[in-house]
Design a protein around this motif. Structure first.
Motif, PDB file in Angstrom:
ATOM      1  N   ILE A 165      42.826   4.004  47.358  1.00 29.35           N
ATOM      2  CA  ILE A 165      43.022   3.467  48.712  1.00 29.35           C
ATOM      3  C   ILE A 165      41.874   2.506  49.011  1.00 29.35           C
ATOM      4  O   ILE A 165      40.903   2.453  48.266  1.00 29.35           O
ATOM      5  CB  ILE A 165      43.080   4.595  49.787  1.00 29.35           C
ATOM      6  CG1 ILE A 165      41.796   5.433  49.805  1.00 29.35           C
ATOM      7  CG2 ILE A 165      44.300   5.493  49.556  1.00 29.35           C
ATOM      8  CD1 ILE A 165      41.785   6.535  50.874  1.00 29.35           C
ATOM      9  N   CYS A 166      42.000   1.739  50.081  1.00 32.83           N
ATOM     10  CA  CYS A 166      40.941   0.765  50.371  1.00 32.83           C
ATOM     11  C   CYS A 166      39.710   1.481  50.928  1.00 32.83           C
ATOM     12  O   CYS A 166      39.784   2.612  51.406  1.00 32.83           O
ATOM     13  CB  CYS A 166      41.447  -0.314  51.325  1.00 32.83           C
ATOM     14  SG  CYS A 166      41.562   0.209  53.045  1.00 32.83           S
ATOM     15  N   ARG A 167      38.594   0.790  50.857  1.00 31.63           N
ATOM     16  CA  ARG A 167      37.334   1.386  51.295  1.00 31.63           C
ATOM     17  C   ARG A 167      37.394   1.776  52.783  1.00 31.63           C
ATOM     18  O   ARG A 167      36.888   2.819  53.179  1.00 31.63           O
ATOM     19  CB  ARG A 167      36.193   0.391  51.063  1.00 31.63           C
ATOM     20  CG  ARG A 167      34.814   0.957  51.320  1.00 31.63           C
ATOM     21  CD  ARG A 167      33.761  -0.112  51.215  1.00 31.63           C
ATOM     22  NE  ARG A 167      33.607  -0.600  49.860  1.00 31.63           N
ATOM     23  CZ  ARG A 167      32.725  -0.114  48.984  1.00 31.63           C
ATOM     24  NH1 ARG A 167      31.926   0.859  49.342  1.00 31.63           N
ATOM     25  NH2 ARG A 167      32.645  -0.604  47.778  1.00 31.63           N
ATOM     26  N   SER A 168      38.052   0.934  53.545  1.00 31.26           N
ATOM     27  CA  SER A 168      38.135   1.175  54.977  1.00 31.26           C
ATOM     28  C   SER A 168      38.931   2.455  55.288  1.00 31.26           C
ATOM     29  O   SER A 168      38.498   3.296  56.089  1.00 31.26           O
ATOM     30  CB  SER A 168      38.770  -0.056  55.621  1.00 31.26           C
ATOM     31  OG  SER A 168      39.077   0.193  56.941  1.00 31.26           O
ATOM     32  N   CYS A 169      40.081   2.628  54.644  1.00 29.55           N
ATOM     33  CA  CYS A 169      40.888   3.844  54.858  1.00 29.55           C
ATOM     34  C   CYS A 169      40.161   5.077  54.322  1.00 29.55           C
ATOM     35  O   CYS A 169      40.244   6.159  54.906  1.00 29.55           O
ATOM     36  CB  CYS A 169      42.258   3.717  54.196  1.00 29.55           C
ATOM     37  SG  CYS A 169      43.371   2.597  55.060  1.00 29.55           S
ATOM     38  N   ASN A 170      39.452   4.905  53.226  1.00 30.35           N
ATOM     39  CA  ASN A 170      38.704   6.013  52.633  1.00 30.35           C
ATOM     40  C   ASN A 170      37.613   6.488  53.597  1.00 30.35           C
ATOM     41  O   ASN A 170      37.418   7.684  53.810  1.00 30.35           O
ATOM     42  CB  ASN A 170      38.086   5.561  51.302  1.00 30.35           C
ATOM     43  CG  ASN A 170      37.645   6.736  50.449  1.00 30.35           C
ATOM     44  OD1 ASN A 170      37.473   7.844  50.934  1.00 30.35           O
ATOM     45  ND2 ASN A 170      37.466   6.487  49.167  1.00 30.35           N
ATOM     46  N   ALA A 195      47.972  -3.955  47.266  1.00 30.57           N
ATOM     47  CA  ALA A 195      47.647  -3.580  48.641  1.00 30.57           C
ATOM     48  C   ALA A 195      47.416  -2.088  48.765  1.00 30.57           C
ATOM     49  O   ALA A 195      47.939  -1.291  47.992  1.00 30.57           O
ATOM     50  CB  ALA A 195      48.773  -4.001  49.574  1.00 30.57           C
ATOM     51  N   CYS A 196      46.635  -1.725  49.763  1.00 34.92           N
ATOM     52  CA  CYS A 196      46.346  -0.313  50.037  1.00 34.92           C
ATOM     53  C   CYS A 196      47.636   0.394  50.490  1.00 34.92           C
ATOM     54  O   CYS A 196      48.353  -0.125  51.347  1.00 34.92           O
ATOM     55  CB  CYS A 196      45.277  -0.235  51.130  1.00 34.92           C
ATOM     56  SG  CYS A 196      44.980   1.428  51.758  1.00 34.92           S
ATOM     57  N   PRO A 197      47.943   1.563  49.914  1.00 37.95           N
ATOM     58  CA  PRO A 197      49.191   2.241  50.285  1.00 37.95           C
ATOM     59  C   PRO A 197      49.208   2.729  51.734  1.00 37.95           C
ATOM     60  O   PRO A 197      50.275   2.950  52.296  1.00 37.95           O
ATOM     61  CB  PRO A 197      49.255   3.423  49.310  1.00 37.95           C
ATOM     62  CG  PRO A 197      47.855   3.656  48.888  1.00 37.95           C
ATOM     63  CD  PRO A 197      47.183   2.308  48.922  1.00 37.95           C
ATOM     64  N   ILE A 198      48.040   2.889  52.336  1.00 34.24           N
ATOM     65  CA  ILE A 198      47.997   3.399  53.716  1.00 34.24           C
ATOM     66  C   ILE A 198      48.137   2.257  54.728  1.00 34.24           C
ATOM     67  O   ILE A 198      49.073   2.235  55.519  1.00 34.24           O
ATOM     68  CB  ILE A 198      46.697   4.181  53.988  1.00 34.24           C
ATOM     69  CG1 ILE A 198      46.571   5.362  53.007  1.00 34.24           C
ATOM     70  CG2 ILE A 198      46.673   4.695  55.434  1.00 34.24           C
ATOM     71  CD1 ILE A 198      45.238   6.087  53.078  1.00 34.24           C
ATOM     72  N   CYS A 199      47.215   1.300  54.684  1.00 30.83           N
ATOM     73  CA  CYS A 199      47.213   0.256  55.717  1.00 30.83           C
ATOM     74  C   CYS A 199      47.993  -0.996  55.298  1.00 30.83           C
ATOM     75  O   CYS A 199      48.192  -1.899  56.107  1.00 30.83           O
ATOM     76  CB  CYS A 199      45.782  -0.123  56.079  1.00 30.83           C
ATOM     77  SG  CYS A 199      44.864  -0.857  54.712  1.00 30.83           S
ATOM     78  N   SER A 200      48.429  -1.033  54.017  1.00 26.24           N
ATOM     79  CA  SER A 200      49.201  -2.168  53.477  1.00 26.24           C
ATOM     80  C   SER A 200      48.447  -3.486  53.465  1.00 26.24           C
ATOM     81  O   SER A 200      49.041  -4.555  53.312  1.00 26.24           O
ATOM     82  CB  SER A 200      50.526  -2.354  54.237  1.00 26.24           C
ATOM     83  OG  SER A 200      51.308  -1.203  54.132  1.00 26.24           O
ATOM     84  N   ARG A 202      40.621  -7.633  51.435  1.00 25.07           N
ATOM     85  CA  ARG A 202      40.339  -7.786  52.870  1.00 25.07           C
ATOM     86  C   ARG A 202      39.736  -6.524  53.484  1.00 25.07           C
ATOM     87  O   ARG A 202      39.286  -6.549  54.632  1.00 25.07           O
ATOM     88  CB  ARG A 202      41.639  -8.110  53.632  1.00 25.07           C
ATOM     89  CG  ARG A 202      42.161  -9.516  53.393  1.00 25.07           C
ATOM     90  CD  ARG A 202      43.559  -9.652  53.983  1.00 25.07           C
ATOM     91  NE  ARG A 202      43.642  -9.128  55.347  1.00 25.07           N
ATOM     92  CZ  ARG A 202      43.488  -9.867  56.444  1.00 25.07           C
ATOM     93  NH1 ARG A 202      43.275 -11.149  56.328  1.00 25.07           N
ATOM     94  NH2 ARG A 202      43.576  -9.329  57.634  1.00 25.07           N
ATOM     95  N   LYS A 203      39.808  -5.398  52.750  1.00 23.20           N
ATOM     96  CA  LYS A 203      39.371  -4.121  53.319  1.00 23.20           C
ATOM     97  C   LYS A 203      38.242  -3.462  52.508  1.00 23.20           C
ATOM     98  O   LYS A 203      38.173  -2.251  52.407  1.00 23.20           O
ATOM     99  CB  LYS A 203      40.561  -3.155  53.432  1.00 23.20           C
ATOM    100  CG  LYS A 203      41.706  -3.636  54.296  1.00 23.20           C
ATOM    101  CD  LYS A 203      41.331  -3.763  55.785  1.00 23.20           C
ATOM    102  CE  LYS A 203      41.232  -2.459  56.528  1.00 23.20           C
ATOM    103  NZ  LYS A 203      42.501  -1.812  56.796  1.00 23.20           N
ATOM    104  N   GLY A 204      37.400  -4.285  51.920  1.00 24.60           N
ATOM    105  CA  GLY A 204      36.224  -3.737  51.236  1.00 24.60           C
ATOM    106  C   GLY A 204      36.454  -3.298  49.808  1.00 24.60           C
ATOM    107  O   GLY A 204      35.569  -2.718  49.189  1.00 24.60           O
TER     108      GLY A 204
END
Ligand SMILES: [Zn+2]
Length: 149
Positions: A104-109, A66-71, A76-78
């Motif tokens: 990190i996930c694409r969305s948070c990036n 999982a992404c460390p920022i949005c978990s 699910r986040k690209g």
């Protein structure tokens, strides 16, 4: 909150000043590293960016499910992306500095964009106060200190 906000603004101004000073003394190696990252970086499912086995291994060793920022699950986040905590556009000499990289996930990036680290902390503090304590723990302290010398 006001105090922390003020502290971040001051730190950001300081880091920016130092960054600009170094930016004017870029070396050939800095540009090489900047370009190297284009061939090195890993973007899930994106083969145009020149994913290498080395970068793939690094990402696998430096990320969880999982992404460390949005978990959220990366799927699910690209997908996974390699982000520069201190943006590559402002700090090209840190393009291949591993302390500066995290997955990190694409969305948070995308949301982080080209924000400077302190600017990003401030942004998170204002928009996602619950996530701010975590963001603070992943601050690239060593790099920011190194910028001062
Ligand atoms: Zn995320």
């Amino acid at each position: 909150m006001d105090l922390e906000d003020k502290e971040l603004r001051e730190l950001f101004a300081l880091a920016d000043k130092i960054g600009n000073k170094r930016y004017n003394k870029l070396t050939h190696q800095d540009f090489e590293n900047y370009r190297k990252f284009d061939f090195w970086r890993y973007v899930n499912g994106d083969f145009e960016c020149g994913t290498t086995q080395e970068s793939r291994d690094w990402v696998n060793n430096n990320s969880d499910w999982a992404c460390p920022i949005c978990s959220e699950k990366y799927s699910r986040k690209g997908g996974k992306t390699v982000d520069h905590k201190l943006p590559r556009a402002q700090y090209p000499w840190l393009s291949m500095e591993f302390q500066n990289l995290w997955v990190i996930c694409r969305s948070c990036n995308k949301e982080k964009g080209e924000m400077h680290w302190y600017e990003y902390e401030r942004y998170m503090l204002l928009h996602y106060p619950a996530l701010y304590p975590f963001i603070k723990t992943v601050r690239p302290t060593n790099l920011l200190n190194a910028l001062k010398s």
